[in-house]
Every structure is written in structure tokens, then in C-alpha cells.
Design a protein around this motif. Structure first.
Motif, PDB file in Angstrom:
ATOM      1  N   ARG A  29      12.079  12.777  -5.106  1.00 23.13           N
ATOM      2  CA  ARG A  29      12.178  11.756  -4.050  1.00 23.13           C
ATOM      3  C   ARG A  29      11.248  12.208  -2.933  1.00 23.13           C
ATOM      4  O   ARG A  29      11.143  13.399  -2.658  1.00 23.13           O
ATOM      5  N   VAL A  30      10.598  11.264  -2.307  1.00 24.44           N
ATOM      6  CA  VAL A  30       9.731  11.614  -1.187  1.00 24.44           C
ATOM      7  C   VAL A  30      10.263  10.875   0.032  1.00 24.44           C
ATOM      8  O   VAL A  30      10.716   9.746  -0.078  1.00 24.44           O
ATOM      9  N   GLY A  31      10.294  11.560   1.157  1.00 25.86           N
ATOM     10  CA  GLY A  31      10.890  10.955   2.347  1.00 25.86           C
ATOM     11  C   GLY A  31      12.338  11.380   2.477  1.00 25.86           C
ATOM     12  O   GLY A  31      12.827  12.224   1.720  1.00 25.86           O
TER      13      GLY A  31
ATOM     14  N   GLY B 251       0.207  12.258   0.008  1.00 25.26           N
ATOM     15  CA  GLY B 251      -0.009  13.680  -0.281  1.00 25.26           C
ATOM     16  C   GLY B 251       1.191  14.554   0.086  1.00 25.26           C
ATOM     17  O   GLY B 251       1.150  15.770  -0.049  1.00 25.26           O
ATOM     18  N   ARG B 252       2.289  13.907   0.528  1.00 21.74           N
ATOM     19  CA  ARG B 252       3.461  14.701   0.942  1.00 21.74           C
ATOM     20  C   ARG B 252       4.107  15.379  -0.263  1.00 21.74           C
ATOM     21  O   ARG B 252       4.170  14.793  -1.349  1.00 21.74           O
ATOM     22  N   PRO B 253       4.631  16.621  -0.074  1.00 21.69           N
ATOM     23  CA  PRO B 253       5.342  17.258  -1.186  1.00 21.69           C
ATOM     24  C   PRO B 253       6.606  16.462  -1.503  1.00 21.69           C
ATOM     25  O   PRO B 253       7.297  16.014  -0.591  1.00 21.69           O
TER      26      PRO B 253
ATOM     27  N   GLY C  27       0.800  -1.220   0.000  1.00 22.23           N
ATOM     28  CA  GLY C  27       0.000   0.000   0.000  1.00 22.23           C
ATOM     29  C   GLY C  27       0.832   1.268   0.000  1.00 22.23           C
ATOM     30  O   GLY C  27       0.294   2.373  -0.067  1.00 22.23           O
ATOM     31  N   ASN C  28       2.157   1.127   0.062  1.00 21.63           N
ATOM     32  CA  ASN C  28       3.037   2.302  -0.021  1.00 21.63           C
ATOM     33  C   ASN C  28       3.052   2.893  -1.430  1.00 21.63           C
ATOM     34  O   ASN C  28       3.343   4.071  -1.618  1.00 21.63           O
ATOM     35  N   ALA C  29       2.749   2.072  -2.425  1.00 23.64           N
ATOM     36  CA  ALA C  29       2.790   2.537  -3.821  1.00 23.64           C
ATOM     37  C   ALA C  29       1.529   3.327  -4.160  1.00 23.64           C
ATOM     38  O   ALA C  29       0.488   3.145  -3.532  1.00 23.64           O
TER      39      ALA C  29
ATOM     40  N   THR D 123       8.915   7.028   5.931  1.00 26.05           N
ATOM     41  CA  THR D 123       8.115   5.947   5.323  1.00 26.05           C
ATOM     42  C   THR D 123       6.690   6.441   5.082  1.00 26.05           C
ATOM     43  O   THR D 123       6.283   7.479   5.616  1.00 26.05           O
ATOM     44  N   THR D 124       5.943   5.651   4.347  1.00 22.14           N
ATOM     45  CA  THR D 124       4.544   6.006   4.085  1.00 22.14           C
ATOM     46  C   THR D 124       3.661   5.627   5.274  1.00 22.14           C
ATOM     47  O   THR D 124       2.468   5.927   5.269  1.00 22.14           O
ATOM     48  N   GLY D 125       4.217   4.936   6.243  1.00 19.13           N
ATOM     49  CA  GLY D 125       3.441   4.548   7.434  1.00 19.13           C
ATOM     50  C   GLY D 125       2.455   3.426   7.170  1.00 19.13           C
ATOM     51  O   GLY D 125       1.536   3.196   7.953  1.00 19.13           O
TER      52      GLY D 125
ATOM     53  N   ILE E  42      15.436   3.430   2.038  1.00 17.99           N
ATOM     54  CA  ILE E  42      14.901   2.590   0.962  1.00 17.99           C
ATOM     55  C   ILE E  42      13.558   2.034   1.427  1.00 17.99           C
ATOM     56  O   ILE E  42      13.169   2.242   2.573  1.00 17.99           O
ATOM     57  N   THR E  43      12.910   1.279   0.567  1.00 17.65           N
ATOM     58  CA  THR E  43      11.749   0.525   1.013  1.00 17.65           C
ATOM     59  C   THR E  43      12.252  -0.883   1.335  1.00 17.65           C
ATOM     60  O   THR E  43      13.451  -1.154   1.223  1.00 17.65           O
ATOM     61  N   SER E  44      11.372  -1.796   1.739  1.00 15.14           N
ATOM     62  CA  SER E  44      11.880  -3.074   2.249  1.00 15.14           C
ATOM     63  C   SER E  44      11.711  -4.230   1.273  1.00 15.14           C
ATOM     64  O   SER E  44      11.669  -5.388   1.689  1.00 15.14           O
TER      65      SER E  44
HETATM   66  P1  IMP Z   1       7.991   2.545   3.032  1.00 17.84           P
HETATM   67  O1  IMP Z   1       8.042   1.799   1.763  1.00 17.84           O
HETATM   68  O2  IMP Z   1       6.628   3.058   3.393  1.00 17.84           O
HETATM   69  O3  IMP Z   1       8.640   1.787   4.161  1.00 17.84           O
HETATM   70  O4  IMP Z   1       8.886   3.877   2.858  1.00 17.84           O
HETATM   71  C1  IMP Z   1      10.294   3.817   2.680  1.00 17.84           C
HETATM   72  C2  IMP Z   1      10.766   4.881   1.718  1.00 17.84           C
HETATM   73  O5  IMP Z   1      10.297   4.589   0.414  1.00 17.84           O
HETATM   74  C3  IMP Z   1      10.243   6.286   2.048  1.00 17.84           C
HETATM   75  O6  IMP Z   1      11.224   7.225   1.666  1.00 17.84           O
HETATM   76  C4  IMP Z   1       9.038   6.423   1.150  1.00 17.84           C
HETATM   77  O7  IMP Z   1       8.728   7.763   0.875  1.00 17.84           O
HETATM   78  C5  IMP Z   1       9.529   5.687  -0.077  1.00 17.84           C
HETATM   79  N1  IMP Z   1       8.444   5.136  -0.886  1.00 17.84           N
HETATM   80  C6  IMP Z   1       7.688   4.048  -0.613  1.00 17.84           C
HETATM   81  N2  IMP Z   1       6.805   3.825  -1.594  1.00 17.84           N
HETATM   82  C7  IMP Z   1       7.005   4.782  -2.506  1.00 17.84           C
HETATM   83  C8  IMP Z   1       6.408   5.068  -3.773  1.00 17.84           C
HETATM   84  O8  IMP Z   1       5.521   4.367  -4.263  1.00 17.84           O
HETATM   85  N3  IMP Z   1       6.921   6.139  -4.431  1.00 17.84           N
HETATM   86  C9  IMP Z   1       7.917   6.888  -3.943  1.00 17.84           C
HETATM   87  N4  IMP Z   1       8.510   6.663  -2.770  1.00 17.84           N
HETATM   88  C10 IMP Z   1       8.052   5.617  -2.054  1.00 17.84           C
END
Ligand code: IMP
Length: 445
Positions: A272-274, A302-304, A37-39, A128-130, A238-240
Motif C-alpha cells: 500500500r502506498v500512502g 517514486g514513494r516507497p 494521473g494518480n495511476a 495522495t499522489t498530489g 481511498i482515492t476518489s
Molecule cells: P489520490 O488518488 O492521489 O487522491 O490518492 C489517494 C490514495 O490512493 C493515496 O493513498 C494514494 O497513494 C493512493 N493511490 C492513488 N493512485 C494509486 C495507484 O495507482 N496505486 C496505488 N495507490 C494509489
């Protein structure tokens, strides 16, 4: 080339959703293989906007099959919400959407731990996206995760949920001073999801491999971007999961021999977000301008988004680790009003020049670390959003694209100039247009 994989070549948000939507025409089955659901994949069809988090963008095509593979971290609540939303908008999800029984489930304790762990980190926050992605994959690797198949064995499920919640409660209370969760409530909640998800759950590994045998064409859909890959990205920011093409085989349950072509999607600039390193980040007016023009706000949170110039060092690395066959350039139109356009071709750090993407965050971080080395090309100062052929693109825009082709040593076979499906230029390769523009090759300059 029957099967292909689409990956992002930057830090995600390259515009893969639209590209997958276009490529879907050529494939029978679209398979998502990692992330969760992060995507957030945004697709605009005839002015109607769809944002998909778990379900492949291929679902918008009525005669295609979509699979959520074993490598995806599935939040059942989010999945069912997405299904409902699609149904409401008259998009069929009957007999065309399959969820892997081997995929791991995201639980409320994953989301809570994700958020609490972030709030403790302060300056070192990953951003992270939480959505519980890190903790869910951590449980998978620690061999205490719970898979979709377990939803259908109530006694076993109950035992697993009780064990996990009791363990996480010790963490929640001891480390974070947070209220404990009730394993019974979570169990009841997930039992209800089991029934609602049942029509979609199957052995997707068997399904995909049978389909391959029957000569069906498969498109593997990557989420996030290569620089967020758990093994190859800017660790620990990074993501996991494996967001590179390497993740497609394990995340879908197919042999790597079954992935015949890799498409790499890259934005005409970088976002880049995060948290984490971003050598070409533009913090002032330029960053703000790109963010506004490009609508650079996260589709999930919705983050910038942080914005800056194209980083060819990073993308070249991503092209290499994915073995990209064809690159696709997106959001070219966002640069339409720039007088000049910059491309980062190296990093300078402590008097040393780096042309290869380094793993060392001390080098990659802008503060006290590297200084990007830029090449500058003229802008085109014309609207490209209506262009549908190479001939219609301004010659200086072609010059920029050709420059990217040469510096990355890759063919760019699609250029996206707006959100809509129709806003796309599809040359075989932009280098072939050089003769018509009489522009010198980058290497000859
Ligand atoms: P997580 O995947 O939620 O654990 O987030 C880890 C890192 O990956 C954070 O910097 C997020 O902003 C980034 N991230 C996760 N999913 C996406 C995506 O779909 N697009 C861009 N950044 C993402």
C-alpha cells in the motif's frame, strides 16, 4: 464472454498493467474508466519499460483501439506528455486513441488544493499522489467541474474557468495563505490544450456502444485497487473514484449487462502506498526485504510502498464486491527466497475474531486495533522467474497458490513471475494441479 473488466483486489499496484497488456490480445478495444494521473501502469516489452498514467496499456498493441472514458479525471498536460513520449518511442497514437468529451478536466487549482490540503492534515494525511484527483472529483460531484467538451466552447469555458478560479482563490488565500492563481493564464493554457487534444476527443460513449453492437470485444481497465474505492474501500484513506468493477459501467457509459467477466489481479503479498490501515504491514526487515526484491516504489510518485503478507480477509472482500470470475496472481517470484510464507486469514481485535473485512478503521489499524491471524505454509526456496508452465513451478509454490484458491474460493488462471510479458504461467486453474503434487487440500489440513 465478449467483454471483460480487470480490477485490482488490493490497494493498487497489483501489476494490472502487465496483465492488461497480455489480455489485450483477446480484445478489440481497451477502455480506462476511472482515476487519472494518480495511476501508474508499468509494462515491460522486450526489455523496454513503459509507464502509463492515463493512456490504457493496450496502446502498446498496434492494432487495438484505446479509450479514456468519461469517468477518468484528465490532466491535459499529462495526457499530451504521454502522447509525445509514445510517439517518440514509435508507438502509434493515430486513429487508435480516443478521449471522452464527457470526462472531467484536472486544473492547476485541483493539484494545488490537493497538495495544500494534504500538508495541513499532519498525522491524518491520506498520502495522495498530489495529482489533483480528489479536488477534481469533488468539483464534479459539486456540479462545478469542467469537462473536455467545454474546451470547445471558448466563451463558456472562459466563464467557467473565471468562476472556478475566483472561488478557489478565496480558498487558497483565506485558508492556506497561498498566492492566488490567474484565471486568464489558465484559460489561455487550456485553450491551447483544446487544439492539441482535438484529434483524440470524441463521443466515446457512442463509440463504445456502437462497437458493442458490432460485436467488438471490450476490455475495461480498472486503475488503483478495490480497497481504494471511494464507496467500498478503507474510507477516508481511498482515492476518489470507483476503482471496483462497479465503476466500469458508469465510467465508460455502458450498461452493466455489457460486462461479462471480471478478472481480479492480486499480488502474492500486500503493498500500500500512502496512509491508512494495513493490518498485515511488516515494518521491520521483512517489509524492507519485500520492498527491495519487489521494486516496491510508486510508478507515479517514486514513494516507497508499505509491504506485508497476503491479506486473505481483505482480498476475499474484494473478490465478493467485484464478483471476480478469475483471479490472477502477480509477483510470485518476489517470495522465492522465503523459508515460510504467511497468509492472514482473520483479524483479532478486543478478543473478537473478524473473518469479514470490517469498515471500522479502529479495528483495521494495527496500532491498538487488530492483530492479524496468520496461517503459515512452507516456502519453495527456488527461482520461479523462468517458469512458464505449472509443471515448472516448485510444488511448494503450487501449494501456496492452491491455498489461496481455496481460501478465497476462486480460480487462479494466471501467475506472473516477473516483469516481462513472457514471464507468465497460464493454467486453467491451479487446483487441477493438486493431483500431480499429491498435496492435501487446504480444507483437509
Ligand atoms: P489520490 O488518488 O492521489 O487522491 O490518492 C489517494 C490514495 O490512493 C493515496 O493513498 C494514494 O497513494 C493512493 N493511490 C492513488 N493512485 C494509486 C495507484 O495507482 N496505486 C496505488 N495507490 C494509489
Amino acid at each position: 464472454m465478449p467483454n471483460a473488466c480487470v480490477v485490482g483486489l488490493q490497494w493498487g499496484d497489483e501489476g494490472k498493467g502487465k496483465i492488461i497488456d497480455i489480455l489485450t490480445d483477446e480484445y478489440d478495444i481497451i477502455v480506462r474508466y476511472q482515476g487519472g494521473g494518480n495511476a501508474g501502469h508499468t509494462v515491460v516489452v522486450n526489455g523496454a519499460k513503459f509507464v502509463l498514467h492515463l493512456i490504457p496499456s493496450g496502446i502498446l498493441h498496434p492494432n487495438k483501439k484505446c479509450v479514456i472514458g468519461n469517468g477518468v479525471a484528465i490532466d491535459p498536460a499529462l495526457f499530451l506528455e504521454e502522447v509525445e513520449e509514445l510517439r517518440k518511442r514509435n508507438i502509434s497514437v493515430e486513429n487508435n486513441l480516443f478521449v471522452s468529451d464527457r470526462a472531467h478536466l484536472v486544473f492547476p487549482y485541483h493539484k494545488l488544493l490537493d497538495q495544500l490540503s494534504e500538508s495541513e492534515k499532519g498525522q491524518e494525511k491520506i498520502g495522495t499522489t498530489g495529482k489533483g484527483i480528489g479536488p477534481c472529483y469533488a468539483d464534479k460531484m459539486a456540479r462545478v467541474g469542467i469537462r473536455v467538451v467545454e474546451l470547445y466552447h471558448p466563451e463558456h469555458l472562459e466563464r467557467l474557468i473565471q468562476r472556478n478560479v475566483e472561488e478557489k482563490n478565496r480558498l487558497l488565500q483565506g485558508l492556506y495563505n497561498a498566492a492566488p492563481l490567474s484565471w486568464k493564464e489558465i484559460y489561455e493554457e487550456y485553450r491551447a490544450y483544446a487544439d492539441r487534444m482535438a484529434p483524440y476527443v470524441c463521443d466515446t460513449v457512442g463509440y463504445i456502444n456502437e462497437a458493442i453492437k458490432a460485436s467488438k470485444r471490450i476490455l475495461f481497465e480498472g486503475a488503483q485497487g478495490s480497497l481504494l474505492d471511494v464507496d467500498l474501500g478503507t474510507y477516508p484513506f481511498i482515492t476518489s473514484s470507483n476503482a471496483t468493477a462497479c465503476g466500469a459501467a458508469s465510467g465508460a457509459g455502458v450498461s452493466p449487462k455489457q460486462i461479462h467477466k471480471i478478472y481480479g489481479v492480486m499480488k502474492a503479498y500486500t503493498t500500500r502506498v500512502g496512509g491508512g490501515p494495513f493490518p498485515t504491514e511488516a515494518e521491520g526487515a521483512l517489509g524492507e526485504h519485500l520492498r527491495e526484491r519487489g521494486g516496491e516504489f510508486g510508478a507515479t510518485t517514486g514513494r516507497p510502498r508499505r509491504c506485508g503478507w497476503f491479506d486473505a480477509v481483505a482480498v476475499k472482500y474484494a473478490v465478493m464486491i467485484n464478483g471476480v470470475d478469475e483471479a490472477i496472481l502477480t509477483k510470485l517470484d518476489v517470495l522465492d527466497d522465503q523459508e515460510t510464507v504467511k497468509i492472514c486469514v482473520g483479524y483479532k481485535c478486543n478478543g473478537k475474531i473478524y473473518e469479514r473485512f470490517p469498515p471500522d478503521l479502529a479495528i483495521l489499524s494495527a496500532s491498538g486495533g487488530c492483530e492479524p491471524i496468520y496461517e503459515e505454509v512452507p516456502g519453495w526456496r527456488q527461482d520461479t522467474s523462468h517458469c512458464t508452465s505449472l509443471q515448472e513451478l516448485p510444488s511448494m509454490a503450487i501449494n501456496y497458490i492452491q491455498y489461496l484458491e481455496e481460501i478465497l474460493d476462486i480460480k487462479i488462471t494466471m501467475i506472473s513471475v516477473g516483469q516481462d510479458r513472457r514471464q507468465i504461467v497460464r493454467p486453467d486453474s491451479v487446483s487441477s494441479a493438486r493431483l500431480s503434487t499429491n498435496l492435501p487440500s487446504y480444507r483437509d489440513r
